[in-house]
Design a protein around this motif. Structure first.
Motif, PDB file in Angstrom:
ATOM      1  N   GLU A  24       5.962 -29.846 -26.319  1.00 21.39           N
ATOM      2  CA  GLU A  24       5.667 -30.510 -25.044  1.00 21.39           C
ATOM      3  C   GLU A  24       4.312 -31.191 -25.066  1.00 21.39           C
ATOM      4  O   GLU A  24       4.137 -32.273 -24.505  1.00 21.39           O
ATOM      5  CB  GLU A  24       5.730 -29.496 -23.899  1.00 21.39           C
ATOM      6  CG  GLU A  24       7.143 -29.106 -23.516  1.00 21.39           C
ATOM      7  CD  GLU A  24       7.215 -28.566 -22.094  1.00 21.39           C
ATOM      8  OE1 GLU A  24       6.458 -29.051 -21.226  1.00 21.39           O
ATOM      9  OE2 GLU A  24       8.025 -27.658 -21.868  1.00 21.39           O
ATOM     10  N   VAL A  25       3.329 -30.557 -25.704  1.00 18.36           N
ATOM     11  CA  VAL A  25       1.994 -31.162 -25.777  1.00 18.36           C
ATOM     12  C   VAL A  25       2.037 -32.481 -26.532  1.00 18.36           C
ATOM     13  O   VAL A  25       1.509 -33.500 -26.078  1.00 18.36           O
ATOM     14  CB  VAL A  25       1.003 -30.181 -26.447  1.00 18.36           C
ATOM     15  CG1 VAL A  25      -0.312 -30.889 -26.773  1.00 18.36           C
ATOM     16  CG2 VAL A  25       0.728 -28.997 -25.534  1.00 18.36           C
ATOM     17  N   LEU A  26       2.677 -32.493 -27.695  1.00 12.67           N
ATOM     18  CA  LEU A  26       2.738 -33.723 -28.485  1.00 12.67           C
ATOM     19  C   LEU A  26       3.589 -34.777 -27.797  1.00 12.67           C
ATOM     20  O   LEU A  26       3.261 -35.973 -27.833  1.00 12.67           O
ATOM     21  CB  LEU A  26       3.274 -33.430 -29.882  1.00 12.67           C
ATOM     22  CG  LEU A  26       2.314 -32.668 -30.794  1.00 12.67           C
ATOM     23  CD1 LEU A  26       3.003 -32.264 -32.087  1.00 12.67           C
ATOM     24  CD2 LEU A  26       1.086 -33.505 -31.125  1.00 12.67           C
ATOM     25  N   ALA A  27       4.674 -34.357 -27.161  1.00 13.03           N
ATOM     26  CA  ALA A  27       5.505 -35.316 -26.426  1.00 13.03           C
ATOM     27  C   ALA A  27       4.715 -35.963 -25.295  1.00 13.03           C
ATOM     28  O   ALA A  27       4.809 -37.165 -25.059  1.00 13.03           O
ATOM     29  CB  ALA A  27       6.748 -34.623 -25.889  1.00 13.03           C
ATOM     30  N   ALA A  28       3.908 -35.143 -24.598  1.00 11.60           N
ATOM     31  CA  ALA A  28       3.087 -35.685 -23.517  1.00 11.60           C
ATOM     32  C   ALA A  28       2.046 -36.648 -24.060  1.00 11.60           C
ATOM     33  O   ALA A  28       1.690 -37.641 -23.401  1.00 11.60           O
ATOM     34  CB  ALA A  28       2.405 -34.548 -22.757  1.00 11.60           C
ATOM     35  N   GLY A  29       1.561 -36.385 -25.270  1.00  7.38           N
ATOM     36  CA  GLY A  29       0.577 -37.288 -25.857  1.00  7.38           C
ATOM     37  C   GLY A  29       1.102 -38.697 -26.003  1.00  7.38           C
ATOM     38  O   GLY A  29       0.343 -39.676 -25.905  1.00  7.38           O
ATOM     39  N   GLY A  30       2.412 -38.823 -26.218  1.00  3.50           N
ATOM     40  CA  GLY A  30       2.998 -40.151 -26.347  1.00  3.50           C
ATOM     41  C   GLY A  30       2.893 -40.976 -25.083  1.00  3.50           C
ATOM     42  O   GLY A  30       2.906 -42.213 -25.137  1.00  3.50           O
TER      43      GLY A  30
END
Length: 223
Positions: A24-30
């Motif tokens: 979720e953290v990396l997806a939000a970074g996008g």
């Protein structure tokens, strides 16, 4: 435009939080970066429903782990019984679940990822033990859950009791909740501190601890 592909490895008995938190953290970074981030759930065998170590909970791998395509490969730990201290390793114990990954294509694919320039392999909790038991990170610095630090060191890894350890193309995180800290640190490394800070604020989670690197002055006092 997609600029960063992160593949999250699923194997039978994986720990869901080890996957979902950094996912979720990396997806939000996008959503905050012009470079873009793509996240995938994968397995060494390809698309399949993968049972976690939490009973009926499972996740679907939508693709096969592809070390030549992924920029980041994230390996979780497992959920299971703890060792009983008597030397027995029950089939449902965490060490046994992690050891079973050695009989799959996963170790070979992880070796390819570590050997390819520009790729980073990251782990959460017992995920570093998968690499260690496969003989892929001997002599390197890494961390895992506190309960597994001695076992990690016994494989020839330099075990460090830190929340996150950065050893170049190998970034490891300790306990299960450290997946959030790992995800934010990877965002900072790959996309910069402003993107990481934006996601940190979105999640209302402040990263804990100092990311350990083998640089700088050596402490003169051991604590």
């Amino acid at each position: 435009m997609i600029g960063l592909l992160a593949q999250f490895v699923l194997f039978d008995g994986f720990d869901p939080l080890d996957v979902i938190a950094p996912y979720e953290v990396l997806a939000a970074g996008g959503a905050f970066a012009d470079r873009g981030v793509e996240v995938e759930l994968v397995s060494a065998e390809g698309p399949r429903q993968v049972p976690s170590g939490l009973g009926l909970l499972s996740l679907r791998a939508t693709a096969r782990l592809e070390p030549d395509r992924a920029d980041l490969v994230v390996v979780p730990g497992a959920v299971g019984a703890l060792p009983d201290g008597a030397g027995d390793v029950p089939e449902d114990s965490i060490p046994a679940i992690l050891a079973r990954t050695l009989d799959t294509p996963l170790p070979g694919l992880l070796k390819q990822a570590l050997d390819r320039p520009g790729r980073t392999v990251a782990t959460v909790c017992g995920g570093s033990m998968v690499l260690a038991m496969a003989g892929l990170i001997g002599g390197r610095t890494a961390t895992t859950n506190q309960l597994g630090l001695a076992a990690l060191a016994a494989t020839g890894v330099v075990a460090v009791d830190a929340r996150v350890v950065d050893d170049g193309n190998l970034v490891t995180a300790s306990s299960v909740t450290s997946g959030l800290d790992l995800g934010l640190y990877l965002l900072e490394r790959e996309l910069g501190p402003r993107v990481a800070h934006a996601v940190e604020r979105l999640f209302a989670h402040e990263r804990r601890g100092t990311v350990w690197r083998d640089t700088g002055s050596v402490p003169t006092v051991t604590v």
